[in-house]
Enzyme design. Structure first.
Site, PDB file in Angstrom:
ATOM      1  N   HIS A   1       0.666  -1.141  -0.169  1.00  0.00           N
ATOM      2  CA  HIS A   1       0.635  -0.006  -0.023  1.00  0.00           C
ATOM      3  C   HIS A   1       0.808   1.203  -0.066  1.00  0.00           C
ATOM      4  O   HIS A   1       2.109   1.505   0.479  1.00  0.00           O
ATOM      5  CB  HIS A   1      -0.724   0.213   1.612  1.00  0.00           C
ATOM      6  CG  HIS A   1      -1.989  -1.244   1.961  1.00  0.00           C
ATOM      7  ND1 HIS A   1      -1.936  -2.169   1.981  1.00  0.00           N
ATOM      8  CD2 HIS A   1      -2.685  -1.051   1.290  1.00  0.00           C
ATOM      9  CE1 HIS A   1      -2.799  -2.970   1.989  1.00  0.00           C
ATOM     10  NE2 HIS A   1      -3.609  -2.164   1.085  1.00  0.00           N
TER      11      HIS A   1
ATOM     12  N   ASP B   1       2.331   2.077   3.489  1.00  0.00           N
ATOM     13  CA  ASP B   1       3.011   0.710   4.205  1.00  0.00           C
ATOM     14  C   ASP B   1       4.404   2.072   4.202  1.00  0.00           C
ATOM     15  O   ASP B   1       5.291   1.193   4.452  1.00  0.00           O
ATOM     16  CB  ASP B   1       2.972  -0.124   2.551  1.00  0.00           C
ATOM     17  CG  ASP B   1       1.977  -0.830   3.318  1.00  0.00           C
ATOM     18  OD1 ASP B   1       1.242  -0.763   4.693  1.00  0.00           O
ATOM     19  OD2 ASP B   1       1.390  -2.129   2.515  1.00  0.00           O
TER      20      ASP B   1
END
Lengths: 382, 382, 382, 382
Positions: free
Chosen positions: D51, D54
């Site tokens: 993501h 992340d």
């Protein structure tokens, strides 16, 4: 005038009440414990419920704890509100990651038990007579790790120890266990109303133990809350209730009472009224994460419950409904009570009785009509 | 040499065993009771189970019934097979359309009770010591029709009457209740293992009553069969078991044991072995509707159970697995047993104990590894 | 005056309509097809729906079939009722035990396809413009037996062949597929509204195919009927609807519309009204097995639907509700439509836009209040 | 030698990967993105997934983002690992509390779309060719708040805009949508594989869109992952897969692949092998909250997948299994292909064909045996 006995503080306290969920961050500010209690009192709630860590931070000293409890007592007195129920948060801290009473580590079991003892003292101080156990971490993901029978033994040991503690202190407190089938653990031990009722019978002091069923937890196993609450009541063990809402068989939603299933809300209310349930009515749910403040939410639980009380009254007074029920329950009157007492003669007599199965099978049971009358009563068009 | 105690006749008897389902007609010929029994004996089954109407047609005269029972006895003796369990079909005939013991009509309740008494006599005649009650019609679609607490009362009356009947006759028979959450009724009363265990405690003679849990029925409520069977065992109430398979939360599938969930099959077997369960092992399932004869199906239940017995043995002997378990269960050894006995001194001592929550929280619990070892053991690659 | 377009004959026809279920025998007499049609007409139904074998016995000769169809036509004309929808029973006969269009046996696939062709001819004769496919046997218990991709291919072949047949005959008929997740098969292919919509896109003539969603089938997968019906409508594929009721995630109950979930019934009705759905409204459910005749049941479906139509009108006219909705939907008006058309300039502009996430996150969304207003509207106390 | 294409970084990144759950606090330290990537590479993973947040904190400046991306690129190159898939976290920040693409606020929809554009640029920079959309907040608790058809329109607008953005930039990227039925929202839009496939057909550029199904999400609706993955593959839309485990119909568990359902794991693997699936194999799951580090967990996903690859090979080579399959699929050989092409003559011919339904119905289908052979193959005892 209809009146609620109690609304519980689960409504507004706690970590998930700040709008955090497993996939999203906090959406609204936390409300302090004192503001919660005051807010509930302002809405004419009879009482509130609390976890130890809703009011006292984890790890607080005895002195800190005492000071906080004094503040709560003053707030209760100032606002004329009771602490109807207390419970211990034995699930949030990582120490409980693999169970509290059912941890494989005796030190964790002792720590959890000690934490409950301290919370019981506070409950006694605040006048709470119901002490709830929700075993949020008592379960497993990996069944290979623990024999459930050993886990039951540990669970029982802690509860027995704590029952004895209450008795030795002379506290006027009863224990109430709250079942849930899963989440946060893969499977939780004692998942249903029945499993809790059965477990209580294996304790040293079953008389001081009962159950605190929750609508949503019941629906997470796809069961019928009306029937489950009824079994607790039938067993004389319904010490308190947690009403709310839940779409069956999914994550724990803790929706407003009645928001998802009006018929179920009607029957739960009906049961409590018909059987003169005398405990408090607690709403253990939380506002949508989209909500910016929780008070609309508190109001609506109260409103829906009161509306349902009226609907139950209408049902019990409706002539057409009552006439169908009278007919359905009036069959073979002369045979009523024949099974209530066994004697060898009654057995012999029954064994020789003759029946006409075809006739008995053809009895008219106008349940479509009855259910439609109820549906229209709920819809307010009867 | 591994050996099965029993395989039950539910495998091959009964209406749904002819391949009929709610949407489709019969796909295979019915097998006569005598051929079923013989067929099971030929496969080295210890015993069989039966509903009264599996062997005796509904409405048969006493003389007809006696003749049939004599035939069965001879067949049992000729084939060296036992009738391990008997039960009454109080669900198929339309007379039971709104309940048997919980019908609103006392005549139906009496008829149902009489039918059980007659079946108990047959059970006694055939040497069955376990008598099962599955309340297939004890439930509702329309909750407005019946107060569940009244239904529990009626249910209890019939069971108490029948317990007393068994005692008065001096039969060596125990009652075993089989819970199921729903189907054929919208909701069935006493839906779970827990609810049955709790209900038994409200009967006049709880000592002669126990439970007959079924894997599929447990999974229809999304619960964990290992935990549910364990609670029955822990309560000393596991009189017999119905093993089978089921995809959770859907219609009653009665699949072969282990066909859908190998891990669950492993743990159920492990529980029975670890706790030296001494009852019979019954498989209450039916062949796929596509199947033209049921015998492959009988064989595979037996095979899978035996394989699982071996896997359990491997698990209990595997060094790496047992070493992890020893570590997990070996924490804080000096504190073990501290909660087993309450004294005021023990309470005081516990209250003053100090703990290091951070240290206790950081304990290594290698459950991914443990579960993977089990996975590979089940897969036969360990 | 509110008026229903259609109520379907599934109400009264068919094997499960005689009160038989997997665990119990027939509880009421079957009603003849002609009496069903007349009965529906007497209740002011616009039309009825039928399976081929509801009116014509399996295996009837062409001459027998013609005679029956003539009788039906006369009855329709005499009673001023339409046959709005036709479908083929390709699930009841044992020939379909392992699938009709997806049987591994080409002869069965051909037989099933031929049976549909004949039923299409009858549908055309009776003026039905919607022809439904419910693949009651298109599925498996044993996934090892069949590759689902091969099964899809066979399913597609039959549907393509039949589409072409309709076109070659010049019939004014559209195909409508009805999804269901499981039962009677362990898993059914094309289990959801989405899977049917996606599958249609792989057919030769997607334009003549649409979907016939059923409330109960949607709830058997725990999905939201409002959303599922909406996706069908959004795709221009909602050819007809089967409304009924169902407790989520259990056996197929086919309850009366709204009897289990009033909020869902409200939203389904709202969707059809708000989006000017022009198809028929079919109720595909069956009376409780306890019921001695089906007509109360027919009436209550109609009544509840009409009540819901009124509730939707109230919702759309309620000032407080509409004012909340206006506020919720009125944010950032200047930005509406910015994404409706892509240009490189629009992309560049968007990429450089600045936002205040904290301000946007704090928007008040009074959904507890909105949902409570709806709850009270449904309860008839607003 | 068996080889995995890819294991995704969902394993180790993200908020729930620190062992936090709705009822409990963090149990283990977060691992930095670079350490995650390195850790996966050390375990011979082909790639990782991410993501945006992340690797890049929410609200980072363009300069910060560029610096981080450079560091990731170097790490990838040093460790010989690919970023196979990228996705945007449009669910965690409170701005998305009522939806990202389906928020009622156009500013939120624009912000969400902008966030995706920026993530697409990073994906392109890192060489990811698959860009996933999981609409974690695209749903509702309160259906009164939003018309699903309007929500679909907004969803489509953003996707169309983004498709055009990718095309206008000349990026070699495909979009992959990931369905989920519920959680964190009460109901999520596009809940199933089918609904995503159908939705793609309503987009401007369906050819650049496909699907990323996840085992657990499929089982949360009680559906069969083998069938759902198959429909995606059949439609040519299976761009990538998220394998994991889940007990059906409960909260999102994200268990290790195969840990809960070995048969399902077998069939998913079989499908990918039999149909020569060429995409990456991603494991989107997380370690138990009790686990102190995630690496045992990474290893076991890889191990189980490889074991299943071997089992599939055994199945495809096993003589007894293949002989049963040959028999089952060899019926009526002369009729194969008869439906593959429609002509009026073929229709006439089919209409006049005669069949023997009784004979066809009695076909032997030894599925109990077949399924048992598979069971024993999985158990490693065949």
């Amino acid at each position: 005038m209809l009146q609620l006995k109690k609304i519980n503080s689960h409504l507004v306290f706690g970590a998930c009440r700040i709008g955090r969920d497993p996939f999203g961050d906090q959406t609204r500010p936390e409300i302090s414990a004192l503001d919660c209690i005051k807010g509930l009192a302002d809405r004419n709630c009879y009482g509130f419920e609390f976890h130890d860590n809703d009011i006292i931070p984890f790890g607080a000293s005895a002195a800190q704890s005492d000071a906080i409890v004094s503040g709560i007592k003053k707030c209760m007195s100032d606002n004329n509100i009771k602490a109807t129920m207390a419970t211990t948060n034995n699930f949030y801290h990582p120490i409980f990651k693999d169970g509290a009473f059912t941890s494989t580590d005796p030190a964790v079991r002792l720590f959890a038990t000690q934490k409950v003892m301290r919370c019981i003292d506070i409950a006694n101080e605040l006048g709470s007579e119901i002490f709830v156990f929700w075993g949020g971490r008592e379960g497993v993901e990996v069944d290979a790790s623990k024999d459930p029978i050993e886990a039951f033994k540990w669970f029982r040991e802690s509860l027995n120890f704590l029952c004895n503690y209450v008795r030795s202190q002379g506290y006027k407190i009863k224990f109430s266990l709250e079942p849930k089938p899963n989440e946060p653990r893969g499977d939780l031990y004692l998942p249903t109303v029945g499993s809790v009722l059965a477990f209580i019978n294996t304790l040293d002091h079953p008389d001081m133990c009962g159950i605190n069923p929750e609508t949503a937890h019941i629906k997470m196993a796809g069961l019928n809350p009306y029937h489950e609450f009824a079994q607790a009541l039938d067993a004389g063990k319904l010490l308190d209730v947690h009403l709310n809402g839940q779409k069956p068989l999914r994550f724990d939603q803790d929706l407003t009472f009645g928001s998802d299933d009006l018929k179920e809300a009607f029957f739960t209310t009906k049961l409590l009224i018909d059987h003169k349930y005398a405990g408090t009515i607690g709403f253990d749910c939380h506002p949508y994460r989209t909500e910016s403040n929780p008070w609309d939410f508190v109001d609506r639980n109260l409103r829906t419950y009161k509306i349902m009380q009226e609907k139950v009254k209408q049902f019990n007074e409706n002539k057409e409904i009552q006439s169908i029920l009278k007919e359905v329950h009036g069959a073979s009157k002369n045979l009523q009570g024949s099974l209530s007492k066994f004697t060898p003669e009654a057995a012999t007599k029954l064994k020789e009785m003759t029946f006409d199965p075809t006739a008995l099978a053809s009895r008219k049971l106008p349940y479509e009509k009855l259910d439609q009358l109820l549906t229209e009563l709920i819809l307010g068009v009867l």
